[in-house]
Design a protein around this motif. Structure first.
Motif, PDB file in Angstrom:
ATOM      1  N   UNK A   1     -15.602   6.482  -9.403  1.00 24.91           N
ATOM      2  CA  UNK A   1     -14.557   5.428  -9.050  1.00 24.91           C
ATOM      3  C   UNK A   1     -13.826   4.585 -10.108  1.00 24.91           C
ATOM      4  N   UNK A   2     -12.871   5.134  -9.746  1.00 25.55           N
ATOM      5  CA  UNK A   2     -11.934   4.285 -10.515  1.00 25.55           C
ATOM      6  C   UNK A   2     -10.698   3.066 -10.984  1.00 25.55           C
ATOM      7  N   UNK A   3     -10.843   2.491  -9.609  1.00 24.18           N
ATOM      8  CA  UNK A   3      -9.696   1.720  -8.935  1.00 24.18           C
ATOM      9  C   UNK A   3     -10.839   0.987  -7.673  1.00 24.18           C
ATOM     10  N   UNK A   4      -9.736   0.197  -7.067  1.00 23.33           N
ATOM     11  CA  UNK A   4     -10.570  -0.158  -5.734  1.00 23.33           C
ATOM     12  C   UNK A   4      -9.089  -0.801  -5.581  1.00 23.33           C
ATOM     13  N   UNK A   5      -8.808  -1.111  -4.370  1.00 22.23           N
ATOM     14  CA  UNK A   5      -7.338  -1.628  -3.487  1.00 22.23           C
ATOM     15  C   UNK A   5      -7.071  -1.502  -2.031  1.00 22.23           C
ATOM     16  N   UNK A   6      -6.231  -2.923  -2.070  1.00 22.38           N
ATOM     17  CA  UNK A   6      -5.905  -2.523  -0.739  1.00 22.38           C
ATOM     18  C   UNK A   6      -4.505  -1.934   0.281  1.00 22.38           C
ATOM     19  N   UNK A   7      -4.872  -1.129   1.102  1.00 26.73           N
ATOM     20  CA  UNK A   7      -3.871  -0.421   1.578  1.00 26.73           C
ATOM     21  C   UNK A   7      -3.132  -1.207   2.536  1.00 26.73           C
ATOM     22  N   UNK A   8      -1.562  -1.185   3.326  1.00 20.80           N
ATOM     23  CA  UNK A   8      -1.367  -1.188   4.697  1.00 20.80           C
ATOM     24  C   UNK A   8      -1.237   0.151   4.518  1.00 20.80           C
ATOM     25  N   UNK A   9      -0.586   0.238   6.310  1.00 17.79           N
ATOM     26  CA  UNK A   9      -0.857   1.332   7.373  1.00 17.79           C
ATOM     27  C   UNK A   9      -0.117   2.494   6.778  1.00 17.79           C
ATOM     28  N   UNK A  10       1.767   1.248   6.177  1.00 18.45           N
ATOM     29  CA  UNK A  10       2.516   1.582   5.858  1.00 18.45           C
ATOM     30  C   UNK A  10       2.681   2.043   4.320  1.00 18.45           C
ATOM     31  N   UNK A  11       2.036   1.686   3.191  1.00 19.41           N
ATOM     32  CA  UNK A  11       1.520   2.285   2.047  1.00 19.41           C
ATOM     33  C   UNK A  11       1.324   3.362   1.746  1.00 19.41           C
ATOM     34  N   UNK A  12       0.008   3.923   2.731  1.00 27.19           N
ATOM     35  CA  UNK A  12      -1.177   4.469   2.500  1.00 27.19           C
ATOM     36  C   UNK A  12       0.285   5.870   3.123  1.00 27.19           C
ATOM     37  N   UNK A  13       0.875   5.485   4.309  1.00 28.24           N
ATOM     38  CA  UNK A  13       2.394   7.050   4.845  1.00 28.24           C
ATOM     39  C   UNK A  13       3.190   6.821   4.052  1.00 28.24           C
ATOM     40  N   UNK A  14       3.613   5.190   2.984  1.00 29.25           N
ATOM     41  CA  UNK A  14       5.361   6.237   2.210  1.00 29.25           C
ATOM     42  C   UNK A  14       4.517   6.507   1.025  1.00 29.25           C
ATOM     43  N   UNK A  15       3.529   6.122   0.429  1.00 34.22           N
ATOM     44  CA  UNK A  15       3.194   7.094  -0.609  1.00 34.22           C
ATOM     45  C   UNK A  15       3.159   8.279  -0.986  1.00 34.22           C
TER      46      UNK A  15
END
Length: 163
Positions: A116-130
């Motif tokens: 595990x090299x990171x932890x982050x909050x993601x919005x649904x839009x950010x996941x879809x747009x990644x």
């Protein structure tokens, strides 16, 4: 011969903005990075909620004092999902919380030893747009929490998910 499946308890940690907390795993064998729900292996004779509380405390910090609802169950059989196993069983629990700065009990070096090299909050839009090089190890409904238990309500029985 029975299948050897790695059992895991995972948390769909959603904050008050419907952001999903994900851990970034660096897969040494492939050089790939994968974002996945926090959680991990259920030890032999360990209850899933006990494992969930332990894993969250280690990886991201929140202590789950209530029994979160069990919303999804996933079984995936196939090589490559878990080293030394024939596949995985993931049980997902819905944890609603206020936003917080993730900080688990494990040090960065201890987390890195677990890939595990990171932890982050993601919005649904950010996941879809990644569009970057990292992958998401999420069932389709997790990629859009607005279509999942956060908005549709908690199911009476865990919903069965495909791979």
């Amino acid at each position: 011969m029975p299948l050897r499946l790695r059992r895991s308890a995972r948390a769909l940690v959603l904050d008050d903005l419907d952001r999903l907390l994900l851990c970034r795993h660096a897969l040494r064998a492939t050089g790939t990075a994968v974002w996945a729900a926090p959680g991990g292996r259920i030890a032999p004779h360990e209850e899933p909620l006990t494992a969930l509380r332990r894993e969250l405390r280690e990886e991201v910090g929140p202590v789950v004092e209530h029994d979160p609802p069990h919303v999804w169950h996933q079984e995936v059989v196939g090589a490559g999902y878990a080293v030394g196993h024939d596949g995985v069983v993931n049980d997902y629990f819905l944890v609603r919380t206020a936003g917080f700065a993730p900080s688990g009990a494990l040090t960065a070096a201890e987390l890195a030893a677990e890939c595990i090299v990171g932890v982050q909050w993601w919005s649904p839009a950010e996941i879809s747009a990644y569009r970057g090089p990292d992958l998401f190890s999420l069932p389709p409904a997790i990629s859009a929490p607005a279509a999942g238990p956060a908005h549709d309500g908690v199911p009476d029985e865990p919903l069965l998910l495909g791979p």
